[in-house]
Design a protein around this motif. Structure first.
Motif, PDB file in Angstrom:
ATOM      1  N   PRO A 153      -0.403  11.872  -0.890  1.00 33.97           N
ATOM      2  CA  PRO A 153       1.029  11.674  -1.145  1.00 33.97           C
ATOM      3  C   PRO A 153       1.797  11.049   0.012  1.00 33.97           C
ATOM      4  O   PRO A 153       2.667  10.200  -0.209  1.00 33.97           O
ATOM      5  CB  PRO A 153       1.537  13.092  -1.438  1.00 33.97           C
ATOM      6  N   VAL A 154       1.509  11.432   1.230  1.00 29.14           N
ATOM      7  CA  VAL A 154       2.242  10.866   2.365  1.00 29.14           C
ATOM      8  C   VAL A 154       1.864   9.396   2.568  1.00 29.14           C
ATOM      9  O   VAL A 154       2.741   8.544   2.753  1.00 29.14           O
ATOM     10  CB  VAL A 154       2.004  11.689   3.654  1.00 29.14           C
ATOM     11  N   PHE A 155       0.580   9.080   2.512  1.00 27.41           N
ATOM     12  CA  PHE A 155       0.155   7.686   2.660  1.00 27.41           C
ATOM     13  C   PHE A 155       0.774   6.823   1.559  1.00 27.41           C
ATOM     14  O   PHE A 155       1.203   5.698   1.812  1.00 27.41           O
ATOM     15  CB  PHE A 155      -1.371   7.584   2.617  1.00 27.41           C
ATOM     16  N   ARG A 156       0.793   7.340   0.326  1.00 21.14           N
ATOM     17  CA  ARG A 156       1.335   6.540  -0.764  1.00 21.14           C
ATOM     18  C   ARG A 156       2.855   6.462  -0.727  1.00 21.14           C
ATOM     19  O   ARG A 156       3.450   5.542  -1.287  1.00 21.14           O
ATOM     20  CB  ARG A 156       0.852   7.081  -2.110  1.00 21.14           C
ATOM     21  N   TRP A 157       3.516   7.376  -0.062  1.00 23.30           N
ATOM     22  CA  TRP A 157       4.952   7.253   0.149  1.00 23.30           C
ATOM     23  C   TRP A 157       5.213   6.112   1.128  1.00 23.30           C
ATOM     24  O   TRP A 157       6.139   5.332   0.953  1.00 23.30           O
ATOM     25  CB  TRP A 157       5.513   8.572   0.682  1.00 23.30           C
ATOM     26  N   VAL A 158       4.376   6.021   2.172  1.00 23.44           N
ATOM     27  CA  VAL A 158       4.522   4.953   3.161  1.00 23.44           C
ATOM     28  C   VAL A 158       4.156   3.597   2.547  1.00 23.44           C
ATOM     29  O   VAL A 158       4.849   2.608   2.741  1.00 23.44           O
ATOM     30  CB  VAL A 158       3.658   5.244   4.409  1.00 23.44           C
TER      31      VAL A 158
ATOM     32  N   PRO B 129       3.417   2.481  -1.095  1.00 21.24           N
ATOM     33  CA  PRO B 129       3.314   2.893  -2.494  1.00 21.24           C
ATOM     34  C   PRO B 129       2.453   1.996  -3.388  1.00 21.24           C
ATOM     35  O   PRO B 129       1.862   2.483  -4.335  1.00 21.24           O
ATOM     36  CB  PRO B 129       4.767   2.913  -2.975  1.00 21.24           C
ATOM     37  N   ASP B 130       2.391   0.712  -3.107  1.00 19.33           N
ATOM     38  CA  ASP B 130       1.593  -0.125  -4.002  1.00 19.33           C
ATOM     39  C   ASP B 130       0.193  -0.356  -3.426  1.00 19.33           C
ATOM     40  O   ASP B 130      -0.017  -0.325  -2.218  1.00 19.33           O
ATOM     41  CB  ASP B 130       2.302  -1.452  -4.311  1.00 19.33           C
ATOM     42  N   ASP B 131      -0.756  -0.580  -4.316  1.00 18.33           N
ATOM     43  CA  ASP B 131      -2.167  -0.696  -3.918  1.00 18.33           C
ATOM     44  C   ASP B 131      -2.423  -1.840  -2.944  1.00 18.33           C
ATOM     45  O   ASP B 131      -3.185  -1.685  -1.992  1.00 18.33           O
ATOM     46  CB  ASP B 131      -3.055  -0.875  -5.155  1.00 18.33           C
ATOM     47  N   GLU B 132      -1.807  -2.980  -3.175  1.00 17.79           N
ATOM     48  CA  GLU B 132      -2.041  -4.139  -2.302  1.00 17.79           C
ATOM     49  C   GLU B 132      -1.607  -3.843  -0.866  1.00 17.79           C
ATOM     50  O   GLU B 132      -2.318  -4.125   0.082  1.00 17.79           O
ATOM     51  CB  GLU B 132      -1.296  -5.356  -2.872  1.00 17.79           C
ATOM     52  N   ARG B 133      -0.442  -3.249  -0.725  1.00 15.85           N
ATOM     53  CA  ARG B 133       0.058  -2.930   0.617  1.00 15.85           C
ATOM     54  C   ARG B 133      -0.807  -1.841   1.271  1.00 15.85           C
ATOM     55  O   ARG B 133      -1.105  -1.901   2.454  1.00 15.85           O
ATOM     56  CB  ARG B 133       1.508  -2.496   0.551  1.00 15.85           C
ATOM     57  N   TYR B 134      -1.223  -0.842   0.502  1.00 14.42           N
ATOM     58  CA  TYR B 134      -2.100   0.203   1.046  1.00 14.42           C
ATOM     59  C   TYR B 134      -3.400  -0.406   1.562  1.00 14.42           C
ATOM     60  O   TYR B 134      -3.837  -0.111   2.673  1.00 14.42           O
ATOM     61  CB  TYR B 134      -2.405   1.273  -0.017  1.00 14.42           C
ATOM     62  N   GLN B 135      -4.021  -1.272   0.765  1.00 18.59           N
ATOM     63  CA  GLN B 135      -5.292  -1.887   1.174  1.00 18.59           C
ATOM     64  C   GLN B 135      -5.135  -2.798   2.381  1.00 18.59           C
ATOM     65  O   GLN B 135      -6.088  -3.016   3.128  1.00 18.59           O
ATOM     66  CB  GLN B 135      -5.904  -2.661   0.004  1.00 18.59           C
ATOM     67  N   ARG B 136      -3.935  -3.326   2.601  1.00 18.50           N
ATOM     68  CA  ARG B 136      -3.694  -4.180   3.760  1.00 18.50           C
ATOM     69  C   ARG B 136      -3.362  -3.359   5.016  1.00 18.50           C
ATOM     70  O   ARG B 136      -3.783  -3.713   6.108  1.00 18.50           O
ATOM     71  CB  ARG B 136      -2.562  -5.155   3.450  1.00 18.50           C
ATOM     72  N   CYS B 137      -2.639  -2.263   4.842  1.00 17.25           N
ATOM     73  CA  CYS B 137      -2.115  -1.531   5.999  1.00 17.25           C
ATOM     74  C   CYS B 137      -2.940  -0.313   6.414  1.00 17.25           C
ATOM     75  O   CYS B 137      -3.098  -0.058   7.607  1.00 17.25           O
ATOM     76  CB  CYS B 137      -0.684  -1.088   5.716  1.00 17.25           C
ATOM     77  N   ALA B 138      -3.424   0.446   5.459  1.00 18.90           N
ATOM     78  CA  ALA B 138      -4.145   1.680   5.793  1.00 18.90           C
ATOM     79  C   ALA B 138      -5.360   1.438   6.685  1.00 18.90           C
ATOM     80  O   ALA B 138      -5.576   2.201   7.633  1.00 18.90           O
ATOM     81  CB  ALA B 138      -4.534   2.431   4.520  1.00 18.90           C
TER      82      ALA B 138
ATOM     83  N   THR C 209       8.001  -1.847   6.182  1.00 15.31           N
ATOM     84  CA  THR C 209       9.143  -2.076   5.317  1.00 15.31           C
ATOM     85  C   THR C 209      10.415  -1.911   6.134  1.00 15.31           C
ATOM     86  O   THR C 209      10.612  -0.896   6.797  1.00 15.31           O
ATOM     87  CB  THR C 209       9.151  -1.076   4.143  1.00 15.31           C
ATOM     88  N   VAL C 210      11.240  -2.926   6.105  1.00 10.59           N
ATOM     89  CA  VAL C 210      12.501  -2.892   6.854  1.00 10.59           C
ATOM     90  C   VAL C 210      13.637  -3.019   5.851  1.00 10.59           C
ATOM     91  O   VAL C 210      13.701  -3.984   5.092  1.00 10.59           O
ATOM     92  CB  VAL C 210      12.572  -4.044   7.885  1.00 10.59           C
ATOM     93  N   ASP C 211      14.528  -2.033   5.823  1.00  8.67           N
ATOM     94  CA  ASP C 211      15.688  -2.093   4.943  1.00  8.67           C
ATOM     95  C   ASP C 211      16.753  -2.947   5.610  1.00  8.67           C
ATOM     96  O   ASP C 211      17.120  -2.714   6.758  1.00  8.67           O
ATOM     97  CB  ASP C 211      16.249  -0.698   4.671  1.00  8.67           C
ATOM     98  N   ASP C 212      17.223  -3.936   4.884  1.00 10.16           N
ATOM     99  CA  ASP C 212      18.281  -4.817   5.420  1.00 10.16           C
ATOM    100  C   ASP C 212      19.643  -4.235   5.185  1.00 10.16           C
ATOM    101  O   ASP C 212      19.922  -3.502   4.342  1.00 10.16           O
ATOM    102  CB  ASP C 212      18.193  -6.207   4.792  1.00 10.16           C
TER     103      ASP C 212
END
Length: 108
Positions: free
Chosen positions: A33-38, A40-49, A105-108
Motif C-alpha cells: 500500500p505505501v509503495f503504491r501510494w507513492v 500508483p500506476d504500474d508504469e511508474r512503479y516499474q520505472r521508479c521502484a 511527482t511535483v504538484d504545481d
C-alpha cells in the motif's frame, strides 16, 4: 537414520545474484500500500521502484547486511542497530536523483 537438508544454508548475497534479488524485491512490493501510494500506476512503479530498492539493496550489500536463501528465493536486508557497518564510497542519494521530474511527482 541420516537426513539431509535439500536446501543450501542461507548466506550473504553474492554480487552476481543482485539483479535476481532486486527483481524479487520489486515484485514483492508491487502491491504494498505505501509503495503504491507513492507510485500508483504500474508504469511508474516499474520505472521508479527498482531505482529506490536497488539503492537500498546496494547500501546494505556494502555493509554485508543482505542475506539470501537458495540463492535468490528469499532475501532479507536491514540496518543493524547503530547503522550500517560500512559506508558506501559515494553518496547513493544524490540531490539530482531526487529532483528528476520523471521520478518524483511535483504538484504545481
Amino acid at each position: 537414520m541420516v537426513t539431509t537438508n535439500p536446501l543450501p544454508p542461507a548466506g550473504q548475497l553474492h554480487p552476481e545474484n543482485r539483479s535476481a534479488v532486486l527483481a524479487s524485491a520489486v515484485a514483492a512490493f508491487a502491491t504494498d500500500p505505501v509503495f503504491r501510494w507513492v507510485w500508483p500506476d504500474d508504469e511508474r512503479y516499474q520505472r521508479c521502484a527498482p531505482l529506490m530498492l536497488g539503492t537500498l539493496l546496494d547500501l546494505r550489500m556494502v555493509g554485508g547486511e543482505v542475506w539470501t536463501a537458495r540463492p535468490t528465493a528469499a532475501v532479507a536486508m536491514w540496518n543493524p542497530p547503530g547503522g550500517l557497518y560500512a559506508e558506501p564510497d559515494e553518496d547513493p542519494w544524490p540531490l539530482g536523483w531526487l529532483m528528476r521530474r520523471d521520478l518524483v511527482t511535483v504538484d504545481d
